[in-house]
Scaffold this motif. Structure first.
Motif, PDB file in Angstrom:
ATOM      1  N   ILE A   1      21.834  27.388   4.063  1.00  0.00           N
ATOM      2  CA  ILE A   1      20.779  27.758   3.122  1.00  0.00           C
ATOM      3  C   ILE A   1      19.413  27.826   3.815  1.00  0.00           C
ATOM      4  N   VAL A   2      19.193  26.970   4.811  1.00  0.00           N
ATOM      5  CA  VAL A   2      17.907  26.933   5.535  1.00  0.00           C
ATOM      6  C   VAL A   2      18.067  27.670   6.861  1.00  0.00           C
ATOM      7  N   GLU A   3      17.227  28.651   7.093  1.00  0.00           N
ATOM      8  CA  GLU A   3      17.286  29.443   8.329  1.00  0.00           C
ATOM      9  C   GLU A   3      16.432  28.851   9.442  1.00  0.00           C
ATOM     10  N   ALA A   4      15.371  28.158   9.107  1.00  0.00           N
ATOM     11  CA  ALA A   4      14.503  27.534  10.121  1.00  0.00           C
ATOM     12  C   ALA A   4      13.699  26.414   9.468  1.00  0.00           C
ATOM     13  N   ALA A   5      13.276  25.453  10.314  1.00  0.00           N
ATOM     14  CA  ALA A   5      12.461  24.341   9.808  1.00  0.00           C
ATOM     15  C   ALA A   5      11.564  23.841  10.925  1.00  0.00           C
ATOM     16  N   THR A   6      10.321  23.463  10.596  1.00  0.00           N
ATOM     17  CA  THR A   6       9.383  22.971  11.586  1.00  0.00           C
ATOM     18  C   THR A   6       8.286  22.169  10.914  1.00  0.00           C
ATOM     19  N   ILE A   7       7.480  21.507  11.768  1.00  0.00           N
ATOM     20  CA  ILE A   7       6.301  20.778  11.294  1.00  0.00           C
ATOM     21  C   ILE A   7       5.065  21.573  11.725  1.00  0.00           C
ATOM     22  N   ASN A   8       4.247  21.964  10.794  1.00  0.00           N
ATOM     23  CA  ASN A   8       3.001  22.685  11.107  1.00  0.00           C
ATOM     24  C   ASN A   8       1.916  21.655  11.409  1.00  0.00           C
ATOM     25  N   ARG A   9       1.795  21.311  12.701  1.00  0.00           N
ATOM     26  CA  ARG A   9       0.871  20.251  13.118  1.00  0.00           C
ATOM     27  C   ARG A   9      -0.584  20.638  12.862  1.00  0.00           C
ATOM     28  N   LEU A  10      -0.878  21.944  12.967  1.00  0.00           N
ATOM     29  CA  LEU A  10      -2.260  22.383  12.774  1.00  0.00           C
ATOM     30  C   LEU A  10      -2.681  22.297  11.313  1.00  0.00           C
ATOM     31  N   ASN A  11      -1.703  22.243  10.419  1.00  0.00           N
ATOM     32  CA  ASN A  11      -2.021  22.164   8.991  1.00  0.00           C
ATOM     33  C   ASN A  11      -1.648  20.770   8.448  1.00  0.00           C
ATOM     34  N   ASP A  12      -2.186  19.801   9.129  1.00  0.00           N
ATOM     35  CA  ASP A  12      -2.015  18.405   8.688  1.00  0.00           C
ATOM     36  C   ASP A  12      -0.530  18.013   8.599  1.00  0.00           C
ATOM     37  N   HIS A  13       0.217  18.465   9.642  1.00  0.00           N
ATOM     38  CA  HIS A  13       1.641  18.114   9.752  1.00  0.00           C
ATOM     39  C   HIS A  13       2.424  18.514   8.478  1.00  0.00           C
ATOM     40  N   LEU A  14       2.219  19.749   8.099  1.00  0.00           N
ATOM     41  CA  LEU A  14       2.867  20.253   6.882  1.00  0.00           C
ATOM     42  C   LEU A  14       4.337  20.587   7.137  1.00  0.00           C
TER      43      LEU A  14
END
Length: 299
Positions: free
Chosen positions: A162-175
């Protein structure tokens, strides 16, 4: 006898008058010696002719001398011209030789300088290559455990793919950020909203972006009860772009989806009233696409 002398004397006078010569008289006989008189006249004529010839020769001498001088002057001028021509040719040859010699000297000096530089570089001790400083790996994000929990829950409920990719957006307050399958977006949205584990009850924003190869819709969710955030991306192709509508899950998606449709041309299937919200209804194209070409250049 006396009469004959008188006749002879008269004839002599007549001849004298005719020739202009004075006859020579023989003292003994008194007769005129005509032969001698004629000879004397011829001699006089010859003398006069010689004198005239001498005068002629004397008169032609300056002209001949002048012609001789002119010829000599021409010869000198011709010789001077030939000398000048040789001098110019020699000067040109000398200039070319100097230029060639100068160029050759420059090339030689350049080659010598290169050799000297190469020898100096060879003699210089080689510096050991500095090892590149490897940047230390970033510290684990404080939101990484939360993202892992989200992934585990989604896969358990809706399938491992169901999930194709996942990450932590560090520049956006670790979103925490995930990308889900387009066809399953509405199902995922319902789970994220209703399941207490997620409880994302507020849609703070829904927008899109153009990556030239594809378009993507982005939904920013907020859980008021847990004070946590999540970003969900949904990709679609450029031609006949579409994404399921989530207006039935979050009512705020209504106008957001209409704006994305208006500016990007993405069709939200299941939307109750998918019409333009910013541009006129008869507007051609979608202004925020990178391939957009306005019909009116002044706009």
């Amino acid at each position: 006898m006396s009469g004959e002398r008188e006749k002879q004397t008269d004839r002599t006078k007549v001849d004298e008058a005719a020739t202009g010569a004075s006859p020579l008289v023989n003292d003994a006989s008194g007769e005129v010696t005509k032969k001698k008189t004629v000879t004397t006249a011829a001699d006089d004529v010859t003398k006069e002719g010689k004198k005239d010839g001498a005068r002629l020769e004397k008169g032609d001498a300056p002209l001949a001398k002048k012609e001789k001088n002119v010829g000599a002057a021409k010869a000198v001028s011709k010789e001077n011209a030939a000398t000048d021509e040789r001098a110019v040719s020699k000067a040109n040859d000398t200039t070319e030789e100097k230029a060639a010699s100068k160029a050759k000297a420059a090339v030689t000096a350049k080659v010598a300088a290169k050799k000297k530089q190469a020898a100096k570089a060879k003699a210089r001790p080689q510096r050991s290559a500095k090892a590149k400083k490897e940047e230390p790996p970033p510290e684990p994000s404080p939101k990484q455990p939360l993202l892992d929990d989200y992934l585990q829950k989604l896969k358990a409920e809706l399938g491992t793919d169901i999930v194709e990719a996942a990450t932590i957006n560090r520049l956006n307050d670790h979103l925490p950020t995930i990308r889900v399958k387009r066809e399953q977006w509405a199902v995922v949205a319902q789970l994220l909203h209703t399941d207490p584990f997620f409880d994302f009850d507020y849609l703070s924003d829904l927008t899109a972006y153009d990556e030239q190869d594809y378009l993507s819709v982005v939904a920013h969710l907020l859980s008021l009860s847990r004070k946590e955030r999540l970003a969900v991306h949904v990709h679609t192709e450029r031609e006949a772009a579409w994404v399921p509508s989530v207006t039935s899950v979050w009512a705020a998606a209504n106008w957001n989806e209409r704006e994305v449709y208006d500016l990007f041309g993405i069709d939200f299937r299941g939307h109750p009233n998918l019409t333009r919200i910013m541009m006129p209804d008869d507007w051609v194209g979608h202004p925020l696409r990178k391939d957009y070409e306005p019909l009116d250049e002044e706009v």
